[in-house]
Design a protein around this motif. Structure first.
Motif, short mmCIF file in Angstrom:
data_model
loop_
_atom_site.label_atom_id
_atom_site.label_comp_id
_atom_site.label_asym_id
_atom_site.label_seq_id
_atom_site.Cartn_x
_atom_site.Cartn_y
_atom_site.Cartn_z
N GLY A 258 -10.98 8.93 100.91
CA GLY A 258 -11.32 9.37 99.56
C GLY A 258 -11.40 10.88 99.39
N TYR B 269 -2.57 7.44 90.31
CA TYR B 269 -2.96 6.41 89.35
C TYR B 269 -4.49 6.33 89.24
N LYS B 270 -5.18 6.36 90.37
CA LYS B 270 -6.65 6.29 90.39
C LYS B 270 -7.27 7.49 89.66
N LEU B 271 -6.62 8.65 89.76
CA LEU B 271 -7.10 9.86 89.09
C LEU B 271 -6.87 9.83 87.58
N GLY B 272 -5.99 8.93 87.11
CA GLY B 272 -5.72 8.84 85.69
C GLY B 272 -4.35 9.35 85.28
N TYR C 251 -1.02 13.82 83.58
CA TYR C 251 -2.46 13.51 83.57
C TYR C 251 -2.89 13.20 82.15
N ASN D 158 -0.70 6.06 94.53
CA ASN D 158 -1.94 5.32 94.27
C ASN D 158 -3.09 6.25 93.93
N VAL D 159 -3.19 7.37 94.63
CA VAL D 159 -4.23 8.36 94.31
C VAL D 159 -4.04 8.89 92.89
N THR E 208 -10.37 15.45 91.89
CA THR E 208 -11.23 15.21 90.73
C THR E 208 -11.94 16.49 90.31
N PHE F 92 -9.03 12.20 96.54
CA PHE F 92 -9.56 11.82 95.23
C PHE F 92 -10.72 12.73 94.86
N LYS G 85 -7.23 8.14 103.81
CA LYS G 85 -7.91 6.89 103.42
C LYS G 85 -9.44 6.96 103.50
#
Length: 167
Positions: A105, A142-145, A166, A139-140, A112, A108, A103
């Motif tokens: 980041g 989804y946040k990454l795309g 992806y 959740n990670v 990335t 991510f 938690k």
């Protein structure tokens, strides 16, 4: 230290046999076993063999594989990388953090830079898998795309996993 990628807070580097003790800690954490599984790595010798067989050999064979994530002060905090599984059409992004580093980041950030450099590693399409209960990793992704595309079974235990691609 053989650094593959560097971010504002992290070094993403190739694994070394000297990482065995940190790997034993990581893979025997309750959350690792719950969400990823018991890898059967309980001793330094087990970890050294796993580093040779799964980290070093993957990079030699595929040109990509898992990496060690460290802070800039070289504190090992986890692993991230691309895995070529016989059961998956594309390489998949995998990651795990040691307890106490979640938690913030870090995944991510590490993922990335790998995704942004995947073409240099010869990777076009990327997928990812998680246990259905691993909401944090989902959740990670989804946040990454990533987009969830379905469910599957890839292990002998027949546990259902979620499959992502992806975009």
């Amino acid at each position: 230290m053989n650094i593959a990628f560097k971010t504002e807070r992290l070094l993403i580097r190739f694994a070394q046999i000297a990482d065995a003790a940190e790997l034993v800690k990581l893979v025997n954490q309750a959350n690792f076993i719950k969400y990823i599984g018991d890898k059967g790595i309980y001793t330094l010798d087990d970890a050294k063999k796993y580093i040779k067989d799964s980290f070093i050999s993957a990079h030699k064979e595929h040109g990509f594989g898992p990496y060690i994530i460290t802070l800039h002060d070289e504190t090992v905090i986890g692993i991230v990388g691309f895995y070529q599984r016989a059961t998956m059409q594309h390489p998949d992004l995998g990651f795990a953090l040691k307890d106490g580093f979640e938690k913030k980041g870090y995944i991510f950030e590490a993922a990335t830079i790998l995704l942004n450099n995947r073409h240099k590693l010869g990777i076009k399409d990327v997928c990812a898998i998680t246990s259905t209960a691993n909401l944090g990793s989902q959740n990670v992704l989804y946040k990454l795309g990533f987009t969830e595309v379905g469910k599957a079974f890839i292990n002998a235990d027949k546990a259902t996993i979620k499959v992502f691609i992806y975009d």
